[in-house]
Design a protein around this motif. Structure first.
Motif, mmCIF file in Angstrom:
data_model
loop_
_atom_site.group_PDB
_atom_site.id
_atom_site.type_symbol
_atom_site.label_atom_id
_atom_site.label_comp_id
_atom_site.label_asym_id
_atom_site.label_seq_id
_atom_site.Cartn_x
_atom_site.Cartn_y
_atom_site.Cartn_z
ATOM 1 N N ASN A 8 -8.988 -3.712 -1.424
ATOM 2 C CA ASN A 8 -8.843 -4.970 -1.012
ATOM 3 C C ASN A 8 -8.047 -6.031 -2.084
ATOM 4 O O ASN A 8 -7.808 -5.623 -3.118
ATOM 5 N N TYR A 9 -7.675 -7.030 -1.503
ATOM 6 C CA TYR A 9 -6.985 -7.963 -2.154
ATOM 7 C C TYR A 9 -6.894 -9.416 -1.689
ATOM 8 O O TYR A 9 -7.780 -9.491 -0.819
ATOM 9 N N ARG A 14 -5.381 -13.705 5.744
ATOM 10 C CA ARG A 14 -4.368 -13.068 6.703
ATOM 11 C C ARG A 14 -4.106 -11.667 5.832
ATOM 12 O O ARG A 14 -3.622 -11.660 4.627
ATOM 13 N N LYS A 15 -4.222 -10.719 6.548
ATOM 14 C CA LYS A 15 -4.017 -9.338 6.066
ATOM 15 C C LYS A 15 -2.483 -9.135 6.169
ATOM 16 O O LYS A 15 -1.972 -9.078 7.502
ATOM 17 N N GLU A 16 -1.918 -8.988 5.091
ATOM 18 C CA GLU A 16 -0.272 -8.791 5.303
ATOM 19 C C GLU A 16 0.025 -7.376 4.881
ATOM 20 O O GLU A 16 1.092 -6.845 5.598
ATOM 21 N N ARG A 36 -12.524 -10.358 4.413
ATOM 22 C CA ARG A 36 -11.875 -9.709 5.890
ATOM 23 C C ARG A 36 -10.719 -10.489 6.267
ATOM 24 O O ARG A 36 -10.703 -11.651 6.233
ATOM 25 N N ASP A 37 -10.003 -9.872 7.198
ATOM 26 C CA ASP A 37 -8.809 -10.454 7.867
ATOM 27 C C ASP A 37 -9.277 -11.493 8.814
ATOM 28 O O ASP A 37 -10.427 -11.350 9.537
ATOM 29 N N ASN A 38 -8.623 -12.853 9.055
ATOM 30 C CA ASN A 38 -9.070 -13.650 9.905
ATOM 31 C C ASN A 38 -10.302 -14.410 9.606
ATOM 32 O O ASN A 38 -10.506 -15.243 10.490
ATOM 33 N N MET A 83 -6.483 -12.556 -0.042
ATOM 34 C CA MET A 83 -5.746 -12.731 1.246
ATOM 35 C C MET A 83 -5.636 -14.409 1.549
ATOM 36 O O MET A 83 -5.248 -14.735 2.626
ATOM 37 N N THR A 114 -3.989 0.058 -2.504
ATOM 38 C CA THR A 114 -3.164 -0.905 -2.774
ATOM 39 C C THR A 114 -2.202 -0.573 -3.867
ATOM 40 O O THR A 114 -2.395 0.286 -4.774
ATOM 41 N N ARG A 152 0.785 -1.091 0.107
ATOM 42 C CA ARG A 152 -0.213 -0.100 -0.166
ATOM 43 C C ARG A 152 0.814 1.427 0.169
ATOM 44 O O ARG A 152 2.063 1.154 0.289
ATOM 45 N N GLN A 157 -11.370 -11.901 -0.421
ATOM 46 C CA GLN A 157 -10.956 -10.598 -0.166
ATOM 47 C C GLN A 157 -11.898 -9.986 0.995
ATOM 48 O O GLN A 157 -11.712 -8.943 1.342
#
Length: 446
Positions: free
Chosen positions: A321-322, A443-445, A420-422, A324, A267, A252, A418
């Motif tokens: 978003n991307y 996993r959001k990197e 949400r995280d987790n 994950m 991003t 980002r 894409q």
């Protein structure tokens, strides 16, 4: 005298229509044409008729050639004046072999051109249809844009093609006009980026306007002294080019500035040197502006007057978003699926009945076999959640989160990875003759 006047009129009409290079409008009074499009993974897919056959093409400002991917489609096109050619694009592979065909007829509703050049790829390694989940026969850019003005309304999924002779910009106080510069018939726009929150100064960049790119931004490392590799990133497969798979770093940036528009935390993908070797030959270029930013505007692309007009039409605060999961999913044909057909019996209760006046029973009376889509894993990013879980390239999806995989379309699967995280993902896949189950968390990197 009347006959002479009519003859002169039709001669004038014929000269106007057939004398143009590129797309022209039927008749002298045609001012605009509207066409609906599909929007898949931030790309515009619309109908284009070539030599009488309607096909599906991606509208791509980032290409200066019209390219047909499938020889199966060309068999019924009767393509003209064929000779051998080679094409090279993004990716680290060799040039691809193609047929060069001239003097083809292209049509979009009442717009037509009789002098179009078409490149037909002999071996479609690009396979865009499987990656998008819808049939795509090719891409078109400069040959369409050069003699018309195109409005892209992403929200309404509508293209409007204007005859430049009659086009007048909308009275729009919130619109902003940007000059375009051209190199090898591709449009470039000047913008600014702030790579990191600690940076005090904005960096001037020249970006290819790329409606055929689904990402928000691409940047080329070290294309400027101030464009350094990101400190926080993860390695990813960024897509496919004509010359092979495109690899790079996904990250980002702090801010993207285009005139009066300021977009926070979009991003960005940094292409590796091999993947971007050909693009870097234009030394003034520092990257690309893609569909994930363009879709937030109404866009007027005006090649004849070398400009682009933008009006904000979407949120700048969300949606960057991307994927994950680390999985690249592609369409892999169809399979026959056995589905139950249900019948209904309606039961009517009396006035003293404690049930509703009409109840309904459903029961299976027969089965049918129908074709449903199949999806497989094309690539797994090393070290990603899916890789750590044990999934492999070539695995065929049987179910995702307890739903049969064929109940999803490809766009839905893209969105799922894409979300949400987790988020927990359960998948069942077929690997050879084995059926295997896996679970992992997105996993959001960055």
């Amino acid at each position: 005298m009347k006959k002479t006047t009519l003859l002169l009129f039709f001669l004038f009409l014929s000269c106007y229509f057939y004398g143009q290079k590129g797309f022209g409008f039927y008749g002298v009074n045609e001012k605009r044409q509207e066409v609906r499009f599909k929007f898949v993974n931030n790309l515009i897919v619309f109908p284009l008729t070539i030599n009488g056959k309607e096909l599906s093409f991606v509208l791509d400002t980032g290409v200066n050639k019209t390219i047909l991917f499938s020889l199966l489609a060309s068999d019924s096109l009767g393509i003209n004046n064929v000779e051998r050619a080679a094409l090279r694009g993004l990716g680290n592979g060799r040039p691809v072999e193609a047929l060069l065909s001239r003097n083809n007829t292209f049509r979009i509703k009442n717009m037509t051109s009789n002098d179009q050049t078409l490149y037909v790829i002999l071996e479609d390694k690009f396979d865009l249809s499987s990656k998008m989940g819808v049939t795509i026969h090719g891409i078109i850019g400069y040959n369409l844009f050069r003699h018309v003005i195109v409005k892209i309304d992403y929200n309404k999924r509508k293209l409007v093609f204007y005859n430049p002779r009659y086009f007048e910009p909308e009275d729009c106080k919130k619109c902003e006009t940007f000059p375009l510069t051209f190199h090898r018939n591709k449009p470039y726009i000047d913008a600014k980026v702030q790579l990191d929150d600690t940076d005090k100064d904005l960096i001037d960049v020249r970006l290819l306007v790329d409606s055929g790119g689904s990402d928000a931004l691409w940047l080329f490392e070290n294309s400027k002294e101030t464009i350094k590799p990101p400190t926080k990133f993860f390695n990813d497969v960024l897509g496919e080019g004509l010359s092979g798979t495109i690899y790079g770093k996904r990250s980002r940036i702090s801010r993207f500035v285009l005139g009066g528009y300021r977009i926070q935390k979009p991003t960005v993908s940094y292409l590796d040197t091999l993947s971007s070797f050909n693009a870097r030959k234009y030394k003034a270029r520092h990257g690309s502006l893609g569909g994930n930013i363009l879709k937030r505007f109404k866009v007027w692309i005006d090649y004849p007057n070398k400009r682009m007009i933008l009006k904000k039409a979407g949120s700048f605060k969300s949606g960057f978003n991307y994927n994950m999961s680390g999985i690249t999913v592609v369409y892999n044909g169809k399979t026959l699926v056995k589905e139950a057909e249900q019948s209904e019996i309606k039961l009517y209760g009396g006035s003293n009945s404690q049930t509703s006046s009409m109840d309904q029973l459903n029961f299976v009376t027969s089965y049918r076999y129908v074709f449903r889509p199949v999806y497989k894993i094309a690539n797994i990013v090393p070290g990603s959640p899916a890789d750590e879980a044990g999934l492999k390239a070539g695995d065929i999806f049987m179910s995702i989160n307890s739903q049969p995989a064929f109940k999803y379309d490809l766009e839905h699967i893209f969105g799922l990875f894409q979300e949400r995280d987790n988020k927990r993902i359960w998948v069942k896949v077929k690997r050879g003759i084995e059926v295997l189950k896996f679970k992992f968390r997105l996993r959001k990197e960055i």
